[in-house]
Design a protein around this motif. Structure first.
Motif, PDB file in Angstrom:
ATOM      1  N   ALA A 110       0.853  -1.031  -0.308  1.00 19.31           N
ATOM      2  CA  ALA A 110       0.023  -0.001   0.127  1.00 19.31           C
ATOM      3  C   ALA A 110       1.011   1.524   0.231  1.00 19.31           C
ATOM      4  O   ALA A 110       2.206   1.060   1.007  1.00 19.31           O
ATOM      5  CB  ALA A 110      -1.086   0.174   1.388  1.00 19.31           C
ATOM      6  N   LEU A 111       0.631   2.271  -0.811  1.00 22.44           N
ATOM      7  CA  LEU A 111       1.783   3.784  -0.708  1.00 22.44           C
ATOM      8  C   LEU A 111       0.824   4.441   0.478  1.00 22.44           C
ATOM      9  O   LEU A 111      -0.244   4.779   0.730  1.00 22.44           O
ATOM     10  CB  LEU A 111       0.867   4.246  -1.964  1.00 22.44           C
ATOM     11  N   GLU A 112       1.868   5.089   0.664  1.00 18.48           N
ATOM     12  CA  GLU A 112       1.508   5.773   2.304  1.00 18.48           C
ATOM     13  C   GLU A 112       2.219   6.919   2.155  1.00 18.48           C
ATOM     14  O   GLU A 112       3.256   7.424   2.076  1.00 18.48           O
ATOM     15  CB  GLU A 112       1.594   5.119   3.839  1.00 18.48           C
ATOM     16  N   PHE A 113       1.541   8.061   2.101  1.00 19.54           N
ATOM     17  CA  PHE A 113       1.874  10.065   2.162  1.00 19.54           C
ATOM     18  C   PHE A 113       2.092   9.810   3.343  1.00 19.54           C
ATOM     19  O   PHE A 113       1.062  10.488   4.139  1.00 19.54           O
ATOM     20  CB  PHE A 113       1.120  10.310   1.012  1.00 19.54           C
ATOM     21  N   PRO A 114       3.423  10.956   3.370  1.00 17.98           N
ATOM     22  CA  PRO A 114       3.584  11.602   4.951  1.00 17.98           C
ATOM     23  C   PRO A 114       2.786  12.532   4.683  1.00 17.98           C
ATOM     24  O   PRO A 114       2.704  13.205   6.073  1.00 17.98           O
ATOM     25  CB  PRO A 114       4.464  11.732   4.667  1.00 17.98           C
TER      26      PRO A 114
END
Length: 122
Positions: free
Chosen positions: A10-14
């Protein structure tokens, strides 16, 4: 031969996603600007409007004011127009020379990719 499943994490954006509340106003302005300057035919501009370049500017600079966002939206629209025109030139097309000269001028002014040009930060 055994088939293996491909795992895609899964892509996570901070940082939270942000967009200026002026996005729709900038989109309207940018479309009108492109139409007034006849960047493309009216039919092509309708397709460009679906690209939502004004919204793109509002997402890239969510804290910018209206004038700044309009400038960025207009610039993005102009750049995509130039890119689209250059994509259509094949090596035998007479317009390819104009496209090549235009890119050459940009390189002379801003410097070649990967090198510092006259107007690029050190």
């Amino acid at each position: 031969m055994e088939t293996q499943a491909l795992y895609i994490p899964a892509l996570e954006f901070p940082t939270p996603s942000a967009i200026s509340p002026l996005a729709e106003e900038v989109q309207v302005h940018t479309f009108k600007w492109a139409h007034e300057f006849r960047l493309e035919s009216p039919e092509k501009l309708k397709r460009f409007n679906k690209g939502k370049f004004g919204w793109y500017a509002a997402r890239e600079y969510p804290a910018a004011n209206y004038e700044e966002l309009c400038l960025v939206g207009d610039l993005i629209t102009w750049l995509f127009t130039i890119d689209d025109k250059c994509d259509r030139f094949f090596f035998w097309h007479p317009g390819r020379r104009l496209a090549a000269q235009y890119v050459e001028r940009l390189y002379r002014y801003y410097g070649t990719p990967g090198k510092h040009g006259r107007n690029t930060p050190e």
